[in-house]
Design an enzyme around this catalytic site. Structure first.
Site, PDB file in Angstrom:
ATOM      1  N   TYR A 150     -47.395   1.279  27.965  1.00 38.72           N
ATOM      2  CA  TYR A 150     -46.347   0.638  27.166  1.00 38.72           C
ATOM      3  C   TYR A 150     -46.702  -0.824  26.946  1.00 38.72           C
ATOM      4  O   TYR A 150     -47.003  -1.546  27.898  1.00 38.72           O
ATOM      5  CB  TYR A 150     -44.993   0.736  27.861  1.00 38.72           C
ATOM      6  N   ASP A 238     -52.932  -6.286  29.393  1.00 35.47           N
ATOM      7  CA  ASP A 238     -51.480  -6.457  29.316  1.00 35.47           C
ATOM      8  C   ASP A 238     -50.948  -6.584  30.739  1.00 35.47           C
ATOM      9  O   ASP A 238     -50.707  -5.599  31.435  1.00 35.47           O
ATOM     10  CB  ASP A 238     -50.856  -5.261  28.599  1.00 35.47           C
ATOM     11  N   LYS A 266     -42.175 -11.417  31.962  1.00 33.70           N
ATOM     12  CA  LYS A 266     -41.426 -11.007  33.148  1.00 33.70           C
ATOM     13  C   LYS A 266     -41.438 -12.013  34.301  1.00 33.70           C
ATOM     14  O   LYS A 266     -40.774 -13.033  34.242  1.00 33.70           O
ATOM     15  CB  LYS A 266     -41.892  -9.624  33.581  1.00 33.70           C
TER      16      LYS A 266
END
Length: 428
Positions: A150, A238, A266
């Site tokens: 994702y 990522d 995050k």
């Protein structure tokens, strides 16, 4: 409780019905809904340390961690103080300021692969911008992703035909994204050889977090980096979820690899909305205004977010934080492993640092195909039993749960006790 499906507390239930009339699905991000486990999402009122409190006054030991950012727990005081102090000077200038210089300097000093960094507002923005930069730098269009990984909700990363995808992505965009299976170097080698003159970059989650928690096989990431070098394509790592969470230097430090570009989000922001991407100077200098690859953002690098990021990195610089995270994670897994063995339950555990997954499958999950063996119905029953007992997990059988340094040994012991009871109820 009916058929092991916890009922939403009264006020949450009422608010849930109201919000569905105004916000599609009642949520501003699909991950927050209870669609995959059944029932209705709970409205939270506040978080502190390892705990969340809903609007009905119920208390939960939290393992969602705001989907990754809460590595220090909820509302860590030094971060709150830094953010509030900065806010009093004004939340936004629309001009350069010293806090963005300071956070950029820290990231460059910590992450060996990064010479320059650009701030944005989310992990999705970071990935979207890094892909555009890779295309602009190489003059090529094709992007390689991995099944089940994702990378946010931009068109390029939702174009995959397996894993995370969406309607509304133009066919022309979809043709410029191709996928390979995770943890399979031979398939990637064949794909790169076939399309080597067309591929701008390969983008990968070093630890997959949305098809179960799937670590890389030994040597896989190193082999992937070697293949990218062999075929002259960029490697985009990522680290939106893994960055500053699985280790201070992230997954690239943990596994000893050097990507061309890295994406963050995050945990870096300490609860403030943040994204960042960075890499080699020769690539990053292709960004405007000096280069021809355009990316902009009114709120990018805003002072409030930058101060939160600086405070978080100050705290994470203490190796004791990661020692605590590792100790708590080991304690949790030792307790859960005993329970699973005693029950003979078809459940496997996976963990990298403070990211973990409880997979309702006897098979060790190595890729997207394996993730399809996860028993979502059994997980949903377990989820609601744990929730009713005061344990808050991601409401999906495949997304990563997260520990924080605020979790105490008593929190872990209570969690093991309550999860053990929930697992026993599912499998007895």
């Amino acid at each position: 409780m009916t058929d092991s499906l916890a009922k939403s507390p009264p006020r949450s239930h009422l608010r849930g019905k109201e919000i569905e009339k105004l916000i599609p699905g009642g949520v501003n991000s699909p991950f927050r809904s209870f669609t995959e486990v059944g029932g209705q999402a709970i409205f939270m009122d506040r978080g502190r340390g390892s705990r969340l409190y809903d609007i009905d006054g119920n208390e939960y030991i939290d393992y969602v961690g705001a989907w990754g950012p809460a590595i220090l727990g909820h509302a860590p005081e030094p971060v709150i103080e830094a953010v509030c102090r900065t806010l009093r000077n004004g939340p936004l200038f629309g001009a350069p300021h010293e806090l963005e210089l300071e956070l950029a300097s820290r990231i460059v000093s910590i992450i060996d692969s990064i010479d320059m960094v650009r701030f944005v507002n989310s992990g999705t923005e970071a990935v979207m911008s890094a892909i555009r930069l890779a295309r602009g730098f190489t003059g090529r269009d094709l992007i390689v992703t991995f099944e089940g990984c994702y990378h946010g909700h931009s068109d390029a990363t939702l174009a995959s035909r397996s894993g995370h995808h969406s309607s509304g992505v133009p066919e022309g965009t979809a043709r410029n994204t191709v996928s390979a299976p995770f943890n399979d170097l031979d398939s990637l080698d064949n794909l790169l050889e076939k399309h080597q003159q067309e591929i701008a970059a390969v983008i990968i989650e070093p630890v997959a977090g949305s098809m179960g928690v799937v670590p890389p096989d030994e040597g896989y990431l190193q082999g992937l980096q070697a293949l990218c070098a062999k075929y002259g394509v960029l490697l985009i790592l990522d680290e939106v979820l893994t960055g500053f969470r699985v280790a201070y230097k992230g997954a690239q430090g943990l596994y000893g690899i050097t990507p061309d570009l890295t994406c963050y989000g995050k945990a870096l922001g300490g609860g403030m909305p943040i994204g960042a991407y960075g890499g080699r100077r020769e690539i990053m200098e292709h960004l405007s205004p000096g280069g021809k690859v355009y990316q902009a953002g009114t709120f990018s690098g805003n002072p409030v977010t930058m101060s939160g990021g600086i405070a978080v990195l100050d705290l994470l610089a203490d190796p004791e934080v990661y020692a605590v995270l590792e100790s708590r994670a080991n304690r949790l897994f030792e307790g859960l492993s005993r329970c699973i063995d005693d029950l003979g339950a078809p459940v496997s555990l996976a963990r990298v640092g403070s990211m973990f997954g409880i997979h309702f499958s006897e098979r060790r999950i190595r890729n997207f195909v394996d993730s399809k063996t996860i028993d979502e119905k059994s997980f949903a029953r377990f989820f609601h039993l744990a929730l009713e007992a005061g344990i808050y997990l991601p409401p999906t059988a495949v997304d990563a749960a997260c520990l924080s340094s605020a979790h105490s040994e008593a929190d872990i012991d209570e969690t093991v006790e309550k999860m053990t009871a929930a697992l026993a109820a599912v499998y007895n």
